[in-house]
Scaffold this motif. Structure first.
Motif: not given
Length: 334
Positions: A245-248, A271-273, A264-266
Motif C-alpha cells: 500500500k506504500a509509495k516505495i 504481493y506486488f511486482s 525479494i520476499k513479497p
C-alpha cells in the motif's frame, strides 16, 4: 623525467569525524551522492562479500568512483553475524580515499562511525523530502550505532518532540536513552508494544530481523518509513501488506531487488511486482518522479547502502581535514 612528490596519507579517527562533520553536512552529501548515482555520473561496481570463520564473519569490499573529482573510495568492513562481541560493534572497518590519476591512497579513516553517519543521513534526506511537514513523533527499531544516527538525522529535518525505541535488548535501549536524550534534548521512551506506532509520523528500522517488525494495522495514515536494516535476501523488517500500500523509494533499484528480503520476499510471494517500486531517491532529486502527493499516503525509503554514499562523505571529510587541524599525516612509503 620529473618525479612527482608523494602525498602523505591522512589518518582520520572516528572522534575527529564526529567532532568535525555534522549530520546536516552528511545529509547534504547524500543529495549529491544519490543524484550522481541516478544520473550515471558516478561509478559503483558491485560490492564483494566473502564469508569466513565457518560463516561467522563477513568481509565486505565496497568501491566507488566519482570521475569529476578524480577520486575513488574503497570501504573495507568486517561484520560479525552474531552481533557485537565483548563491546566491539558488529560492524568494523575503514574507508580509503584514492587519487585515481596517481593511484595513491590519500586518506584512511574510520569506517564504523562513517557508515552509521551516511546511513542515517540518507534517511534524513528521505525524511526531509517524503515525510509530512508536521511530523513530530518518531519510532526507532534497533538501538545500536545505526539507530542513533537515524534519530539524529530525522531530528535534523523535522521538529521531533518525542521518540519511541524498540530493541530486544533492554540494556541497549536504556543505554540509547541515556545517551540520546540529553544529546538531542528529546523525550525518548522504550515502546511497550506496536500500538505506539499509531502515534508515530516517522519510523526507522535498523535491525537484522528476518520477519516483519510490524504490520499495516499498526500504522497511522501518512507515516514515512526509513527501512535500512534488511540488506540480505533472508532479512525482512517491513511487512508485505505495508509495502503493498506504500509509495516505495529505493537508494539503488538493482541493489535493493537483489539484496533485500524486504522486496525479494513479497515479490516472490506475489504481493506486488518490481514495477510497484516508485523509483530511486535520486530520480526524485533529478525531478524524474514525484514524491508524496497526499497527506495520508504511506511512503517508504528502502536502502541497502550504496558505496557512493561512503565516497561523498569520506571525500568531504578528507577535504575538510586538509583545510583544518584534524587528522594525522604519515608517509608509509618512506
Amino acid at each position: 623525467m620529473t618525479i612527482t612528490k608523494r602525498v602523505p596519507i591522512t589518518l582520520i579517527k572516528s572522534s575527529e569525524i564526529q567532532q568535525n562533520f555534522s549530520i546536516s553536512e552528511a545529509i547534504n552529501a547524500m543529495e549529491e551522492a544519490f543524484s550522481s548515482l541516478s544520473s550515471g555520473k558516478s561509478f559503483v561496481p558491485q560490492r564483494y562479500v566473502s564469508t569466513i570463520a565457518q560463516g561467522k564473519l563477513n568481509l565486505l569490499l565496497k568501491p566507488a568512483e566519482f570521475a569529476v573529482k578524480k577520486r575513488a573510495t574503497i570501504k573495507i568492513l568486517t561484520q560479525k553475524e552474531m552481533g557485537a562481541f565483548h563491546g566491539i560493534p558488529a560492524i568494523v572497518g575503514v574507508v580509503l580515499v584514492i587519487d585515481t590519476e596517481t593511484g595513491e591512497i590519500l586518506s584512511i579513516m574510520d569506517g564504523e562511525y562513517l557508515t552509521a553517519l551516511r546511513t542515517g543521513a540518507a534517511s534524513g534526506l528521505a525524511t526531509n523530502y517524503f515525510a509530512r511537514e508536521d511530523a513530530e513523533t518518531v519510532a526507532v527499531f534497533g538501538c545500536g550505532a545505526q539507530g542513533k544516527t537515524q534519530l539524529e538525522a530525522v531530528m535534523a529535518v523535522r521538529k521531533i518532540n518525542k521518540a519511541f525505541v524498540f530493541d530486544n535488548n533492554e540494556f541497549a535501549a536504556k543505554k540509547f536513552i541515556l545517551e540520546m536524550e540529553p544529546k538531542l534534548n528529546i523525550n525518548i521512551e522504550i515502546a511497550g508494544s506496536n500500538e505506539v506506532l499509531k502515534e508515530c509520523d516517522v519510523i526507522c528500522t535498523a535491525t537484522n530481523s528476518e520477519s516483519p517488525l510490524f504490520f499495516k494495522e499498526h500504522l497511522k495514515g501518512g507515516v514515512h518509513i526509513n527501512a535500512i536494516g534488511s540488506y540480505k535476501p533472508n532479512m525482512q523488517e517491513i511487512a508485505p501488506d505495508v509495502l503493498q500500500k506504500a509509495k516505495i523509494f529505493v537508494d539503488q533499484h538493482d541493489a535493493c531487488l537483489s539484496e533485500s528480503g524486504d522486496l525479494i520476499k513479497p515479490i516472490a510471494e506475489g504481493y506486488f511486482s518490481a514495477a510497484h517500486i516508485h523509483g530511486e531517491i535520486g530520480d526524485y532529486l533529478l525531478n524524474k518522479i514525484d514524491g508524496r502527493i497526499t497527506e495520508n499516503e504511506i511512503t517508504v525509503f528502502k536502502s541497502v547502502g550504496v558505496a557512493i554514499q561512503d565516497f561523498m562523505v569520506a571525500n568531504q571529510i578528507y577535504e575538510k581535514a586538509l583545510k583544518s587541524s584534524f587528522g594525522q599525516s604519515i608517509c608509509l612509503f618512506e
